[in-house]
Scaffold this active site. Structure first.
Site, PDB file in Angstrom:
ATOM      1  N   LYS A  28       0.926  -1.107  -0.014  1.00  0.00           N
ATOM      2  CA  LYS A  28       0.011   0.003   0.056  1.00  0.00           C
ATOM      3  C   LYS A  28       0.795   1.089  -0.006  1.00  0.00           C
ATOM      4  O   LYS A  28       1.926   1.283   0.569  1.00  0.00           O
ATOM      5  CB  LYS A  28      -0.920  -0.189   1.313  1.00  0.00           C
ATOM      6  CG  LYS A  28      -1.784   1.285   1.164  1.00  0.00           C
ATOM      7  CD  LYS A  28      -2.965   0.939   2.307  1.00  0.00           C
ATOM      8  CE  LYS A  28      -3.903   2.018   2.555  1.00  0.00           C
ATOM      9  NZ  LYS A  28      -5.062   1.641   3.897  1.00  0.00           N
ATOM     10  N   SER A 103      -9.476   1.483   2.612  1.00  0.00           N
ATOM     11  CA  SER A 103      -8.958   2.274   1.781  1.00  0.00           C
ATOM     12  C   SER A 103      -7.759   1.363   1.017  1.00  0.00           C
ATOM     13  O   SER A 103      -7.315   2.097   0.005  1.00  0.00           O
ATOM     14  CB  SER A 103      -8.167   3.230   2.508  1.00  0.00           C
ATOM     15  OG  SER A 103      -7.481   2.882   3.420  1.00  0.00           O
ATOM     16  N   SER A 127      -9.905  -0.842   6.913  1.00  0.00           N
ATOM     17  CA  SER A 127      -9.307  -0.774   5.401  1.00  0.00           C
ATOM     18  C   SER A 127      -8.453  -1.895   4.900  1.00  0.00           C
ATOM     19  O   SER A 127      -8.013  -1.686   3.815  1.00  0.00           O
ATOM     20  CB  SER A 127      -8.396   0.744   5.322  1.00  0.00           C
ATOM     21  OG  SER A 127      -9.145   1.729   5.287  1.00  0.00           O
TER      22      SER A 127
HETATM   23  N1  GLN Z   1     -13.511   3.939   5.920  1.00  0.00           N
HETATM   24  C1  GLN Z   1     -12.492   4.281   7.041  1.00  0.00           C
HETATM   25  C2  GLN Z   1     -12.318   5.500   6.959  1.00  0.00           C
HETATM   26  O1  GLN Z   1     -12.326   6.275   6.095  1.00  0.00           O
HETATM   27  C3  GLN Z   1     -11.404   3.246   7.067  1.00  0.00           C
HETATM   28  C4  GLN Z   1     -10.082   3.930   7.031  1.00  0.00           C
HETATM   29  C5  GLN Z   1      -9.084   2.698   7.344  1.00  0.00           C
HETATM   30  O2  GLN Z   1      -9.188   1.597   7.804  1.00  0.00           O
HETATM   31  N2  GLN Z   1      -7.940   3.503   6.665  1.00  0.00           N
HETATM   32  O3  GLN Z   1     -11.580   6.184   8.236  1.00  0.00           O
END
Ligand code: GLN
Length: 426
Positions: A28, A103, A127
């Site tokens: 990532k 994400s 995410s």
């Molecule tokens: N959807 C969550 C957010 O937007 C997940 C984020 C994550 O785990 N990086 O904060």
């Protein structure tokens, strides 16, 4: 068909041999790679090249893996679809025309499309698990403190962990074996309790043995789930029952406040963590003359996308004098309550099970204009981050041809148990 899985497609060779020799890994793009661009999906860091490797990157290189690229992601990890990336959306290889989840959408898509054997993501509030569920692969969110965050660009540091993806539970567990364990460079890492007495191989735990296991199904995590998702979920629970597991319902009353608490805490931490991006020390600089206030404002106006700006503003508000007790302190109280509820539920069951996401993958573009709908889709994943616990998302089947993930949550440092149970399904 657009896929857009990688932001930077550059090969980084690892050691000649080791437990991951011959295996490829997508990383990532918020995990630092020495001499290779690390953008966090943001214009702000479009040209940023870190001078050092994240601990997880050094560990996978030492283990013989070859990194094949830096995977697309929601900007700074803020999103559930990978559509907030400054570099465009990623298509879902398993369900074309749909989002891959977020994400860490590029990481899950890389594994689903066979562009990489394994991948690393980060999970602040789902995410890793959301994209694993949406792309039909396996993703693990480790216990807070099991994996070093050194070199992970922080979004909400009290919530997040780096986690592995694989096509199978055993693959994801093999990557966890390599990245897990204390690191002097991250003071929040800890040795799993009792680990000196037992050989820690998460991959070896993938036996599929669930005989006599008790599964707690939190009723609150079924509310609001789509019918097709629920049907697929119960079929998977039925499969575990035929293998000797038993399920019963449990309750987590506090989780009705989890999404609100999560977003207050995540946005507050984000507003502080992202203050470093001022165009002077890091990243995009507007090249402005004039006073520093104007120059900072210009760099941030141009460097950050809308979702990131929204969160910095809301987080700054929640932390400001006069509002701190009303929002941030309340959210911390809710977090403590959520932890307590999980501890109680896990004293009555070996693992907890729910759908990972209450809905199947959205169509590309569908949720972009409705941030609230996007936040609510995190209802089943964010409570686990508030509670610092480990969880895994494993493919449970499909509804209308779209992948559905099953989430298992275990006690602190209970990753081996999660691998064992999840492997009965993969
Ligand atoms: N959807 C969550 C957010 O937007 C997940 C984020 C994550 O785990 N990086 O904060």
């Amino acid at each position: 068909m657009m896929s857009n899985i990688f932001i930077t497609e550059e090969t980084i060779e690892g050691a000649a041999d080791g437990p991951l020799a011959g295996r490829t890994v997508a990383v990532k793009d918020n995990i630092s790679t020495a001499d290779v661009r690390t953008t966090c999906g943001s214009t702000m860091l479009e040209e940023y090249v870190p001078p050092y490797d994240a601990t997880v990157v050094s560990r996978i290189k030492d283990a013989g893996a070859t990194i094949v690229g830096k995977a697309n992601m929601d900007e700074f990890g803020m999103g559930t679809t990978t559509e907030t990336s400054a570099f465009g959306a990623t298509d879902n290889p398993t369900a074309p025309g749909h989002v891959p989840g977020g994400s860490s959408g590029g990481s899950a898509a890389a594994v689903a499309a066979d562009e990489a054997d394994l991948a690393l993501g980060s999970d602040t509030g789902g995410s890793v698990r959301c994209p694993a569920a949406f792309c039909g692969v396996v993703g693990i969110k480790p216990t807070y403190g099991l994996v070093s965050r050194y070199g992970l660009v922080a979004y909400a540091n009290s919530l997040e962990q780096i986690g592995p993806f694989g096509e199978t539970v055993e693959d994801a567990a093999a990557l966890l074996d390599v990245i897990a364990g204390p690191d002097d460079r991250d003071g929040t890492t800890r040795e799993p309790p009792g680990s000196s007495e037992r050989p820690t191989s998460y991959a070896d735990a993938a036996t599929g043995d669930v005989d006599g296991l008790s599964i707690g199904v939190p009723t609150e995590l079924l509310e609001g789930a789509d019918d097709g998702v629920l049907e697929t979920f119960w079929d998977a629970i039925g499969e575990l029952e035929t293998r000797g597991a038993k399920y019963h319902e449990v309750s987590l009353p506090s989780v009705e406040h989890a999404v609100e608490a999560y977003y207050v805490i995540a946005m507050s931490e984000a507003s502080s963590n992202l203050a470093r991006f001022d165009g002077v020390r890091y990243g995009h600089s507007g090249g402005y003359d004039g006073n520093w206030n104007e120059a900072f404002a210009a760099a941030r106006r141009e460097g950050f996308g809308d979702e990131v700006k929204r969160r910095i503003l809301l987080g700054t508000y929640a932390l400001s004098a006069g509002y701190h007790d009303k929002y941030y302190k309340k959210a911390q109280d809710a977090r403590a309550w959520v932890k307590q509820d999980f501890d109680e539920a896990l004293s009555e069951a070996d693992v907890l099970a729910s759908p990972t996401m209450p809905v199947p993958p959205f169509e590309l573009g569908e949720s972009l204009d409705d941030p609230l709908q996007m936040y609510l889709a995190d209802a089943n994943t964010v409570p686990v981050n508030l509670a610092d616990l480990p969880a895994i998302s494993v493919p449970a089947g499909e509804t209308d041809g779209l992948p559905v993930g099953l989430q298992l949550v275990g006690p602190s440092f209970g990753e081996e148990r999660l691998v064992r149970v999840a492997s009965a399904l993969s």
